[in-house]
Design a protein around this motif. Structure first.
Motif, PDB file in Angstrom:
ATOM      1  N   ALA A 127       0.731  -1.263   0.315  1.00  0.00           N
ATOM      2  CA  ALA A 127      -0.042  -0.020  -0.085  1.00  0.00           C
ATOM      3  C   ALA A 127       0.816   1.274   0.003  1.00  0.00           C
ATOM      4  N   LEU A 128       1.900   1.145   0.842  1.00  0.00           N
ATOM      5  CA  LEU A 128       2.996   2.250   0.754  1.00  0.00           C
ATOM      6  C   LEU A 128       3.603   2.694  -0.524  1.00  0.00           C
ATOM      7  N   GLU A 129       3.996   1.385  -1.174  1.00  0.00           N
ATOM      8  CA  GLU A 129       4.746   1.370  -2.476  1.00  0.00           C
ATOM      9  C   GLU A 129       3.795   1.863  -3.499  1.00  0.00           C
ATOM     10  N   ASN A 130       2.509   1.455  -3.662  1.00  0.00           N
ATOM     11  CA  ASN A 130       1.390   2.100  -4.457  1.00  0.00           C
ATOM     12  C   ASN A 130       1.240   3.599  -4.436  1.00  0.00           C
ATOM     13  N   ALA A 131       1.071   4.178  -3.035  1.00  0.00           N
ATOM     14  CA  ALA A 131       1.201   5.764  -2.754  1.00  0.00           C
ATOM     15  C   ALA A 131       2.167   6.078  -3.082  1.00  0.00           C
ATOM     16  N   ALA A 132       3.447   5.589  -2.948  1.00  0.00           N
ATOM     17  CA  ALA A 132       4.802   6.399  -3.251  1.00  0.00           C
ATOM     18  C   ALA A 132       4.820   6.391  -4.665  1.00  0.00           C
ATOM     19  N   LEU A 133       4.475   5.417  -5.317  1.00  0.00           N
ATOM     20  CA  LEU A 133       4.922   5.507  -6.806  1.00  0.00           C
ATOM     21  C   LEU A 133       3.870   6.526  -7.561  1.00  0.00           C
ATOM     22  N   ALA A 134       2.563   6.782  -6.899  1.00  0.00           N
ATOM     23  CA  ALA A 134       1.683   7.790  -7.537  1.00  0.00           C
ATOM     24  C   ALA A 134       2.227   9.053  -7.195  1.00  0.00           C
ATOM     25  N   TYR A 135       2.763   9.368  -5.951  1.00  0.00           N
ATOM     26  CA  TYR A 135       3.648  10.539  -5.720  1.00  0.00           C
ATOM     27  C   TYR A 135       4.498  10.710  -6.412  1.00  0.00           C
ATOM     28  N   LEU A 136       5.387   9.619  -6.869  1.00  0.00           N
ATOM     29  CA  LEU A 136       6.716  10.122  -7.426  1.00  0.00           C
ATOM     30  C   LEU A 136       6.095  10.517  -9.082  1.00  0.00           C
ATOM     31  N   ALA A 137       5.110  10.079  -9.457  1.00  0.00           N
ATOM     32  CA  ALA A 137       4.553  10.322 -10.893  1.00  0.00           C
ATOM     33  C   ALA A 137       4.193  11.819 -10.837  1.00  0.00           C
ATOM     34  N   SER A 138       3.515  12.366 -10.025  1.00  0.00           N
ATOM     35  CA  SER A 138       3.187  13.578  -9.894  1.00  0.00           C
ATOM     36  C   SER A 138       4.061  14.621  -9.742  1.00  0.00           C
ATOM     37  N   HIS A 139       5.348  14.319  -9.042  1.00  0.00           N
ATOM     38  CA  HIS A 139       6.261  15.267  -8.483  1.00  0.00           C
ATOM     39  C   HIS A 139       7.523  15.108  -8.773  1.00  0.00           C
ATOM     40  N   TYR A 140       8.042  14.134  -9.620  1.00  0.00           N
ATOM     41  CA  TYR A 140       9.336  13.875 -10.002  1.00  0.00           C
ATOM     42  C   TYR A 140       9.184  13.595 -11.471  1.00  0.00           C
ATOM     43  N   HIS A 141      10.051  14.388 -12.426  1.00  0.00           N
ATOM     44  CA  HIS A 141      10.019  13.998 -13.766  1.00  0.00           C
ATOM     45  C   HIS A 141      10.762  12.864 -14.028  1.00  0.00           C
ATOM     46  N   ASP A 142      11.785  12.494 -13.317  1.00  0.00           N
ATOM     47  CA  ASP A 142      12.594  11.328 -13.574  1.00  0.00           C
ATOM     48  C   ASP A 142      13.053  10.777 -12.144  1.00  0.00           C
ATOM     49  N   GLY A 143      12.419   9.819 -11.537  1.00  0.00           N
ATOM     50  CA  GLY A 143      12.917   9.422 -10.311  1.00  0.00           C
ATOM     51  C   GLY A 143      12.655   7.920 -10.024  1.00  0.00           C
ATOM     52  N   VAL A 144      13.073   7.591  -8.901  1.00  0.00           N
ATOM     53  CA  VAL A 144      12.975   5.995  -8.489  1.00  0.00           C
ATOM     54  C   VAL A 144      12.689   5.974  -7.142  1.00  0.00           C
ATOM     55  N   VAL A 145      11.763   5.184  -6.765  1.00  0.00           N
ATOM     56  CA  VAL A 145      11.273   5.232  -5.416  1.00  0.00           C
ATOM     57  C   VAL A 145      11.251   3.757  -5.031  1.00  0.00           C
ATOM     58  N   SER A 146      11.714   3.321  -3.595  1.00  0.00           N
ATOM     59  CA  SER A 146      11.680   2.024  -3.282  1.00  0.00           C
ATOM     60  C   SER A 146      11.088   1.916  -1.820  1.00  0.00           C
ATOM     61  N   VAL A 147      10.340   0.662  -1.423  1.00  0.00           N
ATOM     62  CA  VAL A 147       9.837   0.980  -0.077  1.00  0.00           C
ATOM     63  C   VAL A 147      10.295  -0.464   0.513  1.00  0.00           C
ATOM     64  N   VAL A 233       0.085   8.967   4.810  1.00  0.00           N
ATOM     65  CA  VAL A 233       1.671   8.890   5.236  1.00  0.00           C
ATOM     66  C   VAL A 233       2.255   9.716   4.069  1.00  0.00           C
ATOM     67  N   LEU A 234       1.868   9.402   2.867  1.00  0.00           N
ATOM     68  CA  LEU A 234       2.629   9.897   1.455  1.00  0.00           C
ATOM     69  C   LEU A 234       2.016  11.555   1.617  1.00  0.00           C
ATOM     70  N   ALA A 235       0.983  11.888   2.162  1.00  0.00           N
ATOM     71  CA  ALA A 235       0.434  13.395   2.158  1.00  0.00           C
ATOM     72  C   ALA A 235       1.565  14.081   3.102  1.00  0.00           C
ATOM     73  N   LEU A 236       1.852  13.430   4.203  1.00  0.00           N
ATOM     74  CA  LEU A 236       2.759  13.906   5.040  1.00  0.00           C
ATOM     75  C   LEU A 236       4.017  14.330   4.261  1.00  0.00           C
TER      76      LEU A 236
END
Length: 298
Positions: A127-147, A233-236
């Motif tokens: 669940a955290l990973e899915n929320a983090a991937l959505a956040y990454l797509a909205s705010h980072y032009h080219d980034g990587v996230v791992s949970v 959590v990702l909103a924080l």
């Protein structure tokens, strides 16, 4: 200076490499140590330390995405031999449930293996990973996230984000790293944001900034909260990174208006501003004056 001292000096240079420029530094230090085999073996610990600290990204074997290579991604070896390099260099990507071997010199991955995650912590980690991937797509032009989940704990998770921008044609590079440790048992998020920018056109200017944080989680957030809790959590995270970005913008504006101006004379020694549109006229006038002086002397 013997070979051991040269390798130690080379390792220090590597650990201070700007974002995306470690290969350039490595090629430069080859002039210090003429033996490539000794150099590679000697600086491997420094390369490992650098890559883990910088959240180097790696292509996950058999998948179409990248994962962060860090201490949080390290696969416990279960070996008592701390010098076993192979046991130190195995990492895993929770998103694909794949572990792999990582070469810190070539940055290549190999030997993929399936890893079965902890059944108790995995639902909220996903669940955290899915929320983090959505956040990454909205705010980072080219980034990587791992949970990552924490071995032996069903309430502690680590979110890591890295974004790189390399522009050697314009002589600058930059890296953003952020890390958040979510502890639903202690009801808090602790973390840090690290920013490195290097500008090197006819000079060498680096910006290094670290921002530490500690945030309280709402009481309702728990591993069993699912997608709704993960989104909170990702909103924080979004709010904290937004505040930090705004503070950086304010700092840059103040530096431009005050700090940098204080480093140089506001007006030339004539105490009058130079009219740049008349620079050619100034030069021509000076040449005419010199010519007249020459005729008078004659």
């Amino acid at each position: 200076m013997d070979d051991a001292d040269r390798i130690q000096a080379a390792s220090k240079f590597l650990l201070q490499s700007p974002p995306g420029e470690i290969n350039d530094v490595l090629n430069d230090v080859r002039n210090i140590i003429s033996d490539d085999d000794s150099l590679q073996a000697g600086v491997l610990p420094a390369l490992r330390e650098y890559n883990l600290a910088q959240f180097i990204t790696a292509d996950v074997p058999g998948h179409q995405h990248q994962s962060i290579v860090s201490d949080a991604a390290r696969v416990p070896s279960g070996s008592s031999d701390e010098d076993d390099e192979q046991s130190q260099d195995r990492y895993w990507d929770p998103r694909s449930r794949t572990s792999f071997r990582f070469d810190h010199l070539t940055l290549e991955t190999s030997d993929p293996e399936h890893v079965e995650p902890d059944s108790e912590s995995e639902p909220f980690r996903v669940a955290l990973e899915n929320a983090a991937l959505a956040y990454l797509a909205s705010h980072y032009h080219d980034g990587v996230v791992s949970v990552f989940s924490t071995p032996g704990s069903a309430s502690r998770f680590t979110i890591q984000i890295v974004a790189n921008k390399y522009n050697p044609n314009n002589f600058w590079s930059g890296r953003w790293r952020s890390e958040y440790v979510v502890d639903t048992g202690a009801k808090q998020v602790t973390g840090r944001i690290l920013l490195n920018v290097h500008y090197y056109e006819q000079g060498n200017v680096q910006l290094s900034s670290t921002h530490s944080l500690a945030l309280a989680l709402p009481p309702a957030i728990a591993p069993g909260g699912g997608a709704a809790a993960a989104t909170k959590v990702l909103a924080l995270v979004e709010a904290e990174e937004g505040r930090y970005q705004a503070s950086l913008n304010d700092t840059y504006a103040e530096m431009g208006e005050k700090t940098f101006k204080g480093l140089r004379r506001a007006l030339p020694m004539t105490r009058s501003k130079l009219d740049w549109d008349k620079v050619l006229g100034y030069k021509l006038g000076a040449e005419l004056t010199n010519s007249k002086a020459g005729f008078s002397a004659a």
